[in-house]
Design a protein around this motif. Structure first.
Motif, PDB file in Angstrom:
ATOM      1  N   UNK A  82      51.491 -27.108   6.814  1.00 37.11           N
ATOM      2  CA  UNK A  82      51.265 -27.771   5.609  1.00 37.11           C
ATOM      3  C   UNK A  82      52.036 -28.603   5.132  1.00 37.11           C
ATOM      4  N   UNK A  83      53.218 -28.494   5.762  1.00 35.81           N
ATOM      5  CA  UNK A  83      54.480 -29.656   5.449  1.00 35.81           C
ATOM      6  C   UNK A  83      53.721 -31.041   6.853  1.00 35.81           C
ATOM      7  N   UNK A  84      54.380 -30.255   7.359  1.00 33.75           N
ATOM      8  CA  UNK A  84      53.390 -31.280   9.522  1.00 33.75           C
ATOM      9  C   UNK A  84      52.209 -32.492   8.524  1.00 33.75           C
ATOM     10  N   UNK A  85      51.294 -31.229   8.123  1.00 34.79           N
ATOM     11  CA  UNK A  85      49.660 -32.063   7.550  1.00 34.79           C
ATOM     12  C   UNK A  85      50.074 -33.111   6.807  1.00 34.79           C
ATOM     13  N   UNK A  86      50.839 -33.382   5.964  1.00 33.35           N
ATOM     14  CA  UNK A  86      51.720 -33.699   4.629  1.00 33.35           C
ATOM     15  C   UNK A  86      52.321 -34.572   5.223  1.00 33.35           C
ATOM     16  N   UNK A  87      53.201 -34.445   6.540  1.00 31.35           N
ATOM     17  CA  UNK A  87      53.598 -35.583   6.514  1.00 31.35           C
ATOM     18  C   UNK A  87      52.855 -36.966   7.648  1.00 31.35           C
ATOM     19  N   UNK A  88      51.585 -36.239   8.592  1.00 31.89           N
ATOM     20  CA  UNK A  88      51.442 -36.964   9.328  1.00 31.89           C
ATOM     21  C   UNK A  88      50.445 -37.927   8.897  1.00 31.89           C
ATOM     22  N   UNK A 147      41.637 -24.694   0.152  1.00 30.79           N
ATOM     23  CA  UNK A 147      42.498 -23.858   1.137  1.00 30.79           C
ATOM     24  C   UNK A 147      43.867 -24.232   1.494  1.00 30.79           C
ATOM     25  N   UNK A 148      44.030 -25.566   1.454  1.00 33.34           N
ATOM     26  CA  UNK A 148      44.972 -25.883   1.667  1.00 33.34           C
ATOM     27  C   UNK A 148      45.723 -25.670  -0.105  1.00 33.34           C
ATOM     28  N   UNK A 149      45.256 -25.738  -0.821  1.00 35.72           N
ATOM     29  CA  UNK A 149      46.283 -25.081  -2.284  1.00 35.72           C
ATOM     30  C   UNK A 149      46.913 -23.987  -2.258  1.00 35.72           C
ATOM     31  N   UNK A 150      45.469 -22.869  -2.072  1.00 40.24           N
ATOM     32  CA  UNK A 150      45.905 -21.787  -2.159  1.00 40.24           C
ATOM     33  C   UNK A 150      47.089 -21.173  -0.902  1.00 40.24           C
ATOM     34  N   UNK A 191      50.847 -15.609   6.656  1.00 37.90           N
ATOM     35  CA  UNK A 191      51.625 -14.724   7.805  1.00 37.90           C
ATOM     36  C   UNK A 191      52.713 -14.985   7.975  1.00 37.90           C
ATOM     37  N   UNK A 192      53.170 -15.899   7.770  1.00 36.13           N
ATOM     38  CA  UNK A 192      54.308 -16.433   8.280  1.00 36.13           C
ATOM     39  C   UNK A 192      55.139 -18.010   8.403  1.00 36.13           C
ATOM     40  N   UNK A 193      56.307 -18.217   8.513  1.00 33.95           N
ATOM     41  CA  UNK A 193      57.021 -19.643   8.381  1.00 33.95           C
ATOM     42  C   UNK A 193      55.807 -20.700   8.831  1.00 33.95           C
ATOM     43  N   UNK A 194      55.010 -20.226   9.818  1.00 40.55           N
ATOM     44  CA  UNK A 194      54.831 -21.301  10.461  1.00 40.55           C
ATOM     45  C   UNK A 194      53.268 -21.991   9.472  1.00 40.55           C
TER      46      UNK A 194
END
Length: 141
Positions: A91-97, A28-31, A83-86
């Motif tokens: 995903x970007x925040x998860x990668x940063x964490x 799901x993350x990759x999707x 559904x939007x840029x959020x």
């Protein structure tokens, strides 16, 4: 705090956990990464994931229930989009964490006398700078 604020916090926490659970699966993350840049039909997504259309459809249904993707039908094809840029930001925040939580452990091995918290501060980079250079995660397909 008042009961209205407590109720909102509880409902907000439950919604946030539902979102995190929906993203917690690698497929799901990759999707979501694939859909964060464009709209794609289920067949193309299945090919990209190296999975059956039915399996990808089930993952997409969970993401749709969480409010992360939307769909539209065109003839016999169903197209999905975020559904939007959020969603991309999530995903970007998860990668940063993930990167930040791995970095202190690796650095602690290099300098055993220094605390991980001090290393994290030492390596701190403004979020704007990190996000600007963030790339998509490498996938097998």
């Amino acid at each position: 705090m008042g009961s209205a604020a407590d109720a909102w916090d509880s409902a907000g926490a439950e919604r946030a956990v539902a979102i995190l659970k929906a993203v917690a699966d690698p497929t799901r993350y990759r999707l979501l990464w694939a859909l964060s840049g464009r709209e794609l039909p289920v067949g193309s997504l299945a090919e990209m994931m190296g999975a059956h259309v039915a399996a990808v459809s089930q993952h997409l249904a969970k993401l749709r229930t969480a409010g992360l993707v939307a769909s539209r039908r065109e003839g016999t094809r169903i197209y999905y989009r975020v559904t939007g840029p959020h969603v991309r930001s999530l995903l970007a925040e998860a990668a940063l964490v993930a990167a930040a939580s791995a970095a202190p452990e690796e650095a602690a091995e290099e300098r055993p006398g220094q605390r991980p918290a001090a290393l994290a501060q030492e390596r701190a980079v403004p979020a704007r700078t990190v996000r600007a250079g963030l790339r998509r995660p490498v996938t097998d397909h």
